[in-house]
Structure formats: C-alpha cells, structure tokens
Design a protein around this motif. Structure first.
Motif, PDB file in Angstrom:
ATOM      1  N   TYR A 249       1.029   5.261   0.524  1.00  0.00           N
ATOM      2  CA  TYR A 249       0.314   6.333   1.201  1.00  0.00           C
ATOM      3  C   TYR A 249       0.869   7.687   0.755  1.00  0.00           C
ATOM      4  O   TYR A 249       2.074   7.933   0.849  1.00  0.00           O
TER       5      TYR A 249
ATOM      6  N   GLN B  90      -4.524   6.683  -1.028  1.00  0.00           N
ATOM      7  CA  GLN B  90      -3.856   5.407  -0.812  1.00  0.00           C
ATOM      8  C   GLN B  90      -3.979   4.602  -2.100  1.00  0.00           C
ATOM      9  O   GLN B  90      -5.025   4.617  -2.750  1.00  0.00           O
TER      10      GLN B  90
ATOM     11  N   THR C 298       0.853  -1.191   0.000  1.00  0.00           N
ATOM     12  CA  THR C 298       0.000   0.000   0.000  1.00  0.00           C
ATOM     13  C   THR C 298       0.888   1.239   0.000  1.00  0.00           C
ATOM     14  O   THR C 298       1.825   1.344   0.787  1.00  0.00           O
TER      15      THR C 298
END
Length: 256
Positions: free
Chosen positions: A182, A187, A180
């Motif tokens: 950020y 996101q 993931t």
C-alpha cells in the motif's frame, strides 16, 4: 579498446535490458552470451573466457560472490556487479577495479562503468592481473552489513515492471501466499511472502505489528489501548487505517 562481455542475471527482463544497453556500444563490446544462474555463469565464463562479466549479486542458486569463488584465480574476468541494493558498500568500491550498477541500470552510470573497464583492461599481449590486495571476503561482509536493506520493490504488472521506492510504502499486508503493498495512491501485489519481506526491510523504518501486517513507522499516527487490553494502531493514510497490534510485539512497539 574492444572487449567481450557475459551477462549474468536470473531475471530475463534484466538480462534483456542490459543487452540492449550494451548493444549501443557495438562494435566496441562483443556480447558473448547470457546466463540465468550462477552454475551456468561458471560454465560459460570457463568456456567463453569473457573480458568482463556483468554479474548479478543475488541469484537463487548462488550469489555473485560464490560464482567468483567457484572459479580459479586465472579464470576470473573483470567484474561489474549489478544489484538492487543501494548501500554504502556500492559507494565504497565505486572507484575500484570492480564496479557496481544499481538496477534498473541507468545509461549514464553504465557509460561510467565502461570507461573504468577500458582503463583496467590489460594491454595487448600482457597477462591479465587481478587488482592487488582485493579481498572478496571483505567485500562480501560489507554487502551483508545492515545498510544492505531493500530500497525499492520490483512489481510485475502484465508485461511491465514498476519500481516502487520503499519510502513511498505505508504498509504491507499478507493475503494467503501474496503480499499487498500500500502506498498513498496505489496498491500493488507481489509474490514475496511477508515473512521473507520482513528480513529485507530496515527495522529502523518498518515494524511488524501482526503476523499479517508490516507498517512504515513514519506513517503511524497513534496507538490506542482498548479496555479489553487490545492495542489498535491508526495510520496516517487517507483511510486512517486501523490495525490490531499482536500482544507479543506490544513491548517492542512501545520502544519505537
């Protein structure tokens, strides 16, 4: 001057975009075909004998340089490398016979490359000649220098590809086989394992603080040592995210 071209890129969307851009120059440019791998590229270059090949630098089976090394000198056409890396090597060879296009390819930059190609094409009936003194090994070494770190991410969202600049990224977090990404406002999920991603990131800008976390150094707010001896990292995002620093990287982290 009319010339023929071959498009080589392992990503179908990148080939589709390049074809669409080149078709805007019809009939000056004849697109002979496409290749999705280095092996196929060598085969098609020998079969189709294009004047120019738009060649991706990085492909799964072999890189663009290996494609050229797999050909005899008299088989090598003019080459325009396409690359996702914005580094000094691109600039250093910007005025040479071999040109570079940074992906995603901009129409204005492609126009400049085509002008260079047309100036370098041999006159009718003349023998094609490689640039005197051009050294592929020198070029390979420059492309592999420390400046060749990832500058942007390509994130697939449905049928779209979103480009995320690395200077927008706050942190990466590994979740099973995905990562993931950020940023301040979004996101994104990519399928690049964090262990592979770490190799592509500039260590001057990013540090791996845990086996599952890589953070942007400029987004680190503070580091706090607990009574238990653990070290907690606070980030300068809107959530003041807290991350534990692994013991084996505490010393490295203190030297940032």
């Amino acid at each position: 001057m009319q010339f023929s071209a071959l498009i080589v890129d392992d990503e179908p969307l990148a080939r589709k975009r390049m074809r669409a851009l080149l078709e805007g120059y019809s009939p000056e440019i004849e697109i002979l075909g496409e290749a999705g791998s280095g092996t196929t590229a060598i085969q098609l270059i020998r079969e189709l004998m294009p004047d120019v090949v738009f060649l991706d630098v990085q492909m799964p089976d072999m890189d663009g340089f290996d494609v050229l090394h797999g050909l005899n000198k008299d088989e090598i056409p003019l080459v325009v490398f396409t690359t996702a890396y914005d580094n000094f090597a691109v600039k250093a060879f910007d005025e040479d016979t071999v040109d570079y296009l940074l992906k995603p390819v901009e129409p204005e930059r492609l126009a400049s490359a085509i002008e260079k190609i047309q100036r370098r094409l041999p006159a009718p009936e003349s023998e094609p000649v490689l640039q005197q003194g051009f050294d592929w090994e020198k070029l390979r070494s420059l492309m592999n220098r420390d400046e060749s770190y990832l500058q942007r991410l390509q994130v697939k969202i449905g049928d779209r590809i979103v480009f995320v600049r690395l200077d927008e990224v706050i942190r990466f977090q590994s979740i099973e086989k995905y990562t993931t990404v950020y940023t301040a406002n979004n996101q994104y999920v990519i399928d690049t394992p964090i262990i592979e991603l770490e190799k592509k990131l500039d260590p001057k800008n990013f540090v791996k603080v845990h086996r599952s976390h890589i953070v942007a150094i400029d987004y680190i707010a503070e580091c706090r040592k607990l009574e238990t001896g653990k070290m907690i990292l606070f980030l300068k995002d809107k959530y003041m995210t807290q991350l534990q620093v692994s013991r084996n990287v505490i010393k490295k982290f203190r030297n940032l």
